[in-house]
Design a protein around this motif. Sequence first.
Motif, PDB file in Angstrom:
ATOM      1  N   LYS A  31      91.798   8.345 107.551  1.00  0.00           N
ATOM      2  CA  LYS A  31      92.950   9.231 107.724  1.00  0.00           C
ATOM      3  C   LYS A  31      93.740   8.644 108.894  1.00  0.00           C
ATOM      4  O   LYS A  31      93.356   8.785 110.052  1.00  0.00           O
ATOM      5  CB  LYS A  31      92.507  10.665 107.995  1.00  0.00           C
ATOM      6  CG  LYS A  31      91.950  11.366 106.752  1.00  0.00           C
ATOM      7  CD  LYS A  31      91.559  12.795 107.034  1.00  0.00           C
ATOM      8  CE  LYS A  31      91.334  13.578 105.750  1.00  0.00           C
ATOM      9  NZ  LYS A  31      90.340  12.990 104.851  1.00  0.00           N
ATOM     10  N   ILE A  32      94.835   7.964 108.564  1.00  0.00           N
ATOM     11  CA  ILE A  32      95.529   7.086 109.511  1.00  0.00           C
ATOM     12  C   ILE A  32      96.887   7.674 109.873  1.00  0.00           C
ATOM     13  O   ILE A  32      97.659   8.081 109.011  1.00  0.00           O
ATOM     14  CB  ILE A  32      95.717   5.680 108.909  1.00  0.00           C
ATOM     15  CG1 ILE A  32      94.370   5.086 108.492  1.00  0.00           C
ATOM     16  CG2 ILE A  32      96.422   4.758 109.899  1.00  0.00           C
ATOM     17  CD1 ILE A  32      94.494   3.803 107.689  1.00  0.00           C
ATOM     18  N   GLY A  33      97.180   7.690 111.174  1.00  0.00           N
ATOM     19  CA  GLY A  33      98.501   8.042 111.649  1.00  0.00           C
ATOM     20  C   GLY A  33      99.237   6.789 112.098  1.00  0.00           C
ATOM     21  O   GLY A  33      98.687   5.981 112.847  1.00  0.00           O
ATOM     22  N   LEU A  34     100.472   6.607 111.617  1.00  0.00           N
ATOM     23  CA  LEU A  34     101.295   5.454 111.991  1.00  0.00           C
ATOM     24  C   LEU A  34     102.350   5.908 112.996  1.00  0.00           C
ATOM     25  O   LEU A  34     103.113   6.840 112.719  1.00  0.00           O
ATOM     26  CB  LEU A  34     101.975   4.862 110.749  1.00  0.00           C
ATOM     27  CG  LEU A  34     103.022   3.761 110.971  1.00  0.00           C
ATOM     28  CD1 LEU A  34     102.415   2.543 111.647  1.00  0.00           C
ATOM     29  CD2 LEU A  34     103.675   3.369 109.648  1.00  0.00           C
ATOM     30  N   ILE A  35     102.383   5.274 114.166  1.00  0.00           N
ATOM     31  CA  ILE A  35     103.356   5.665 115.187  1.00  0.00           C
ATOM     32  C   ILE A  35     104.111   4.436 115.688  1.00  0.00           C
ATOM     33  O   ILE A  35     103.669   3.302 115.495  1.00  0.00           O
ATOM     34  CB  ILE A  35     102.701   6.406 116.366  1.00  0.00           C
ATOM     35  CG1 ILE A  35     101.729   5.494 117.116  1.00  0.00           C
ATOM     36  CG2 ILE A  35     101.988   7.656 115.897  1.00  0.00           C
ATOM     37  CD1 ILE A  35     101.134   6.151 118.329  1.00  0.00           C
ATOM     38  N   GLY A  36     105.231   4.685 116.343  1.00  0.00           N
ATOM     39  CA  GLY A  36     106.070   3.619 116.887  1.00  0.00           C
ATOM     40  C   GLY A  36     107.451   4.165 117.169  1.00  0.00           C
ATOM     41  O   GLY A  36     107.847   5.216 116.646  1.00  0.00           O
ATOM     42  N   ASP A 178      94.029   8.502  95.295  1.00  0.00           N
ATOM     43  CA  ASP A 178      93.014   7.954  96.197  1.00  0.00           C
ATOM     44  C   ASP A 178      93.600   7.687  97.575  1.00  0.00           C
ATOM     45  O   ASP A 178      92.886   7.717  98.573  1.00  0.00           O
ATOM     46  CB  ASP A 178      92.455   6.651  95.605  1.00  0.00           C
ATOM     47  CG  ASP A 178      91.859   6.864  94.228  1.00  0.00           C
ATOM     48  OD1 ASP A 178      90.787   7.456  94.141  1.00  0.00           O
ATOM     49  OD2 ASP A 178      92.501   6.435  93.244  1.00  0.00           O
ATOM     50  N   LEU A 179      94.909   7.412  97.619  1.00  0.00           N
ATOM     51  CA  LEU A 179      95.608   7.191  98.883  1.00  0.00           C
ATOM     52  C   LEU A 179      96.883   8.006  98.871  1.00  0.00           C
ATOM     53  O   LEU A 179      97.759   7.805  98.027  1.00  0.00           O
ATOM     54  CB  LEU A 179      95.940   5.703  99.071  1.00  0.00           C
ATOM     55  CG  LEU A 179      96.844   5.352 100.265  1.00  0.00           C
ATOM     56  CD1 LEU A 179      96.220   5.790 101.583  1.00  0.00           C
ATOM     57  CD2 LEU A 179      97.149   3.848 100.296  1.00  0.00           C
ATOM     58  N   LEU A 180      96.992   8.943  99.811  1.00  0.00           N
ATOM     59  CA  LEU A 180      98.175   9.783  99.944  1.00  0.00           C
ATOM     60  C   LEU A 180      98.978   9.276 101.146  1.00  0.00           C
ATOM     61  O   LEU A 180      98.453   9.179 102.254  1.00  0.00           O
ATOM     62  CB  LEU A 180      97.755  11.239 100.162  1.00  0.00           C
ATOM     63  CG  LEU A 180      98.871  12.280 100.337  1.00  0.00           C
ATOM     64  CD1 LEU A 180      99.765  12.327  99.098  1.00  0.00           C
ATOM     65  CD2 LEU A 180      98.275  13.656 100.615  1.00  0.00           C
ATOM     66  N   ILE A 181     100.256   8.933 100.901  1.00  0.00           N
ATOM     67  CA  ILE A 181     101.132   8.392 101.953  1.00  0.00           C
ATOM     68  C   ILE A 181     102.258   9.387 102.195  1.00  0.00           C
ATOM     69  O   ILE A 181     103.009   9.716 101.267  1.00  0.00           O
ATOM     70  CB  ILE A 181     101.690   7.013 101.550  1.00  0.00           C
ATOM     71  CG1 ILE A 181     100.546   6.010 101.318  1.00  0.00           C
ATOM     72  CG2 ILE A 181     102.649   6.492 102.608  1.00  0.00           C
ATOM     73  CD1 ILE A 181     101.015   4.644 100.849  1.00  0.00           C
ATOM     74  N   LEU A 182     102.377   9.873 103.426  1.00  0.00           N
ATOM     75  CA  LEU A 182     103.343  10.920 103.759  1.00  0.00           C
ATOM     76  C   LEU A 182     104.234  10.462 104.919  1.00  0.00           C
ATOM     77  O   LEU A 182     103.729  10.073 105.966  1.00  0.00           O
ATOM     78  CB  LEU A 182     102.620  12.217 104.161  1.00  0.00           C
ATOM     79  CG  LEU A 182     101.588  12.783 103.178  1.00  0.00           C
ATOM     80  CD1 LEU A 182     100.891  13.986 103.790  1.00  0.00           C
ATOM     81  CD2 LEU A 182     102.260  13.158 101.858  1.00  0.00           C
ATOM     82  N   ASP A 183     105.540  10.543 104.721  1.00  0.00           N
ATOM     83  CA  ASP A 183     106.495  10.173 105.766  1.00  0.00           C
ATOM     84  C   ASP A 183     107.092  11.459 106.346  1.00  0.00           C
ATOM     85  O   ASP A 183     107.894  12.132 105.700  1.00  0.00           O
ATOM     86  CB  ASP A 183     107.599   9.289 105.176  1.00  0.00           C
ATOM     87  CG  ASP A 183     108.433   8.598 106.253  1.00  0.00           C
ATOM     88  OD1 ASP A 183     108.322   8.992 107.428  1.00  0.00           O
ATOM     89  OD2 ASP A 183     109.197   7.676 105.907  1.00  0.00           O
ATOM     90  N   LEU A 209      97.545   8.167 104.821  1.00  0.00           N
ATOM     91  CA  LEU A 209      98.364   7.364 105.732  1.00  0.00           C
ATOM     92  C   LEU A 209      99.658   8.130 105.952  1.00  0.00           C
ATOM     93  O   LEU A 209     100.364   8.443 104.982  1.00  0.00           O
ATOM     94  CB  LEU A 209      98.647   5.984 105.134  1.00  0.00           C
ATOM     95  CG  LEU A 209      99.631   5.081 105.890  1.00  0.00           C
ATOM     96  CD1 LEU A 209      99.137   4.763 107.302  1.00  0.00           C
ATOM     97  CD2 LEU A 209      99.881   3.784 105.113  1.00  0.00           C
ATOM     98  N   LEU A 210      99.964   8.484 107.199  1.00  0.00           N
ATOM     99  CA  LEU A 210     101.143   9.318 107.425  1.00  0.00           C
ATOM    100  C   LEU A 210     101.873   8.944 108.710  1.00  0.00           C
ATOM    101  O   LEU A 210     101.288   8.384 109.638  1.00  0.00           O
ATOM    102  CB  LEU A 210     100.763  10.800 107.453  1.00  0.00           C
ATOM    103  CG  LEU A 210      99.810  11.304 108.538  1.00  0.00           C
ATOM    104  CD1 LEU A 210     100.553  11.708 109.803  1.00  0.00           C
ATOM    105  CD2 LEU A 210      99.012  12.503 108.049  1.00  0.00           C
ATOM    106  N   ARG A 224      92.146   7.595 112.817  1.00  0.00           N
ATOM    107  CA  ARG A 224      92.563   6.228 113.167  1.00  0.00           C
ATOM    108  C   ARG A 224      94.062   6.224 113.391  1.00  0.00           C
ATOM    109  O   ARG A 224      94.806   6.925 112.697  1.00  0.00           O
ATOM    110  CB  ARG A 224      92.182   5.277 112.024  1.00  0.00           C
ATOM    111  CG  ARG A 224      92.491   3.801 112.278  1.00  0.00           C
ATOM    112  CD  ARG A 224      92.034   2.975 111.081  1.00  0.00           C
ATOM    113  NE  ARG A 224      92.632   1.659 111.053  1.00  0.00           N
ATOM    114  CZ  ARG A 224      92.700   0.894 109.963  1.00  0.00           C
ATOM    115  NH1 ARG A 224      92.197   1.317 108.821  1.00  0.00           N
ATOM    116  NH2 ARG A 224      93.260  -0.303 110.009  1.00  0.00           N
ATOM    117  N   ILE A 225      94.508   5.475 114.380  1.00  0.00           N
ATOM    118  CA  ILE A 225      95.940   5.330 114.676  1.00  0.00           C
ATOM    119  C   ILE A 225      96.304   3.863 114.553  1.00  0.00           C
ATOM    120  O   ILE A 225      95.594   2.993 115.056  1.00  0.00           O
ATOM    121  CB  ILE A 225      96.271   5.801 116.105  1.00  0.00           C
ATOM    122  CG1 ILE A 225      95.947   7.288 116.296  1.00  0.00           C
ATOM    123  CG2 ILE A 225      97.728   5.507 116.451  1.00  0.00           C
ATOM    124  CD1 ILE A 225      96.973   8.243 115.775  1.00  0.00           C
TER     125      ILE A 225
END
Length: 634
Positions: A31-36, A178-183, A209-210, A224-225
């Motif tokens: 379960k991944i958070g994407l930051i920047g 299987d993989l959920l991607i949320l913006d 992944l969001l 996870r980040i």
Amino acid sequence: MNILSAENLSKSYGMKTLFSQISFGIDENDKIGLIGVNGTGKSTFLKIISGIEEADEGKVMVGNAVEVQYLAQNPDFDPQDTVLEQVFKGYSPLMKVLRAYEQGLLAAMRCPNDDGLQKQLIVLSQQMDALNGWQLESEAKSILTKLGITDFSAQVGHLSGGQRKRIALAGALIHPADLLILDEPTNHIDNDTVAWLEGYLHKRRGALLLITHDRYFLDRVVNRIIELDKGHLYSYTGNYSNFLELKMQREADQEASENKRQNLLRNELAWMRRGAKARTTKQKARIDRFEQLSAEKVDLSQDKVEIMAGASRLGRKIVELDHVSKVFGERTVIEDFSYIVLRDDRMGIVGPNGSGKSTLLNLITQKILPDHGFVEIGQTVKIGYFSQENGDMDEKLRVIEYIREEANFLPTADGGTITASQMLERFLFPPDLQWTPISKLSGGEKRRLYLLRVLMAAPNVLLLDEPTNDLDIQTLTILEDYLDDFPGAVIVVSHDRYFLDRVVEKVFAFESDGSIKQYVGGYSDYSQAVALQAADDGGAGKIVESKEFPSEKPKERIRKFTFKEQKEYAEIDAVIASVEDEIKVLGNRMNTSGSDFTLLQELTGMQQELEKKLEELLERWTYLNELAEEIGQS
């Protein structure tokens, strides 16, 4: 088990490189958070991972039979579709049958005596049985209800932007993946719905992944980040709190490594300047090492938004709302609300979507008028309104033209001025980007630009309507620090619980009958008060609250530092030492200036001011240390 791998991805737009040669993988339980920072390419990265866009270089490999579901930040809609037709978008057999069944059901309800439609509905019902579609239909309606959408037959074209985003979110959640991607899934949903989504994603099986700016959400959902920073991708194990610690350690290690490289480079440079001749193998190797060290430069500069803005003078009268009511049709959104805004108010406004939060801000700005009561604005008040939409932003304008429309110069708190171009640089718009048309900016960059325009007007009362939507975490952190020292009133509508806890000192909660109840503290204090009152009411969940601050709060409340006090406590010893040093330096100057009466008089005045400041600091030091002892004993 690895379900997706990305190798050596690179992507550029024109002269701007978003990222270069980045690689990473996703496991089935990640379960991944994407930051920047806004504009670094986060949304583009998600589109490449989901297969919507292609990278300039590199490849994305997805496991066999792995289903990927993607929610865009600004989803596309067919305005003619009903809510359920939009939710059941897709080309799988189940989605086709679900769409056909919902269309057939609506048609049969309009023409109940049409035998052909009834027979078609029976066939579709059998297909639903065969594909086990009833459970998914029930789940879709349940999720839509949780997201505040109850009219499933409404046409999407007649709904607000926020409602459309929630419909798209429901569609993403109900599709098996299987993989959920949320913006930015938390944009446009209220606090209670964010809490529900948090729990739903926490329990959901499969990878996630969001992108989100909600720090509480990241802390409670992800394990996870990954961070996009200056074209590179960094991975950290753990939630947002772990990320902060690990990022600080990474930057410290980078700095130490760069310092070591610089020392070696200085030694090699001195050797080269002595006239090294590339004759021997040893000398050639040393020259090669010098060239390698020169090429290994690490960029330690931090992309950091800097907010430095003065405010206009604010008089005694700010804003007064006297028995204000507002009705739209048969619905009362604000009922008999009175409040006098104070100079240093930090007010948070919460409530369900559509309850009237933005209406209250529009009443304060006098964009709309109350049906009953009145709103009075002080003569010196200069309101800065950061609305949910980017105002009337003309995207044909260049970045610097848009800011100069508001002001060429901005007065600063220290009495100086700063140019529009300098402010743009502090908001991460370097000179080459300042002449870019606004239409070419990312959504987050446009929001940051709009925020700067609001601040360029030097307001003394700030109204912020959902300020966290589309702003990156780093910009939010700097905005929070800016609001700490803002010399005026701040009124915030937000669903971001962390932002409210960090910024506000009072919470105004909208109720279903249009009344507005006041609570002291941040969002967590408000939430706790509501829970305590619900328990007192026998679990009925009804809030009974007087217009005064709640008396039901625990009498023996544990004392704790506010954010300002914590910062002050950590720094006050150094501040006191600095003032003492200044007094000592002044004393030495006075001893050597006995013959210059004018200078001596000036120095004496400065010494008296410093001694008064020192006395105030020592009193504050005593208070903070006593408070620290009290906190330590509790």
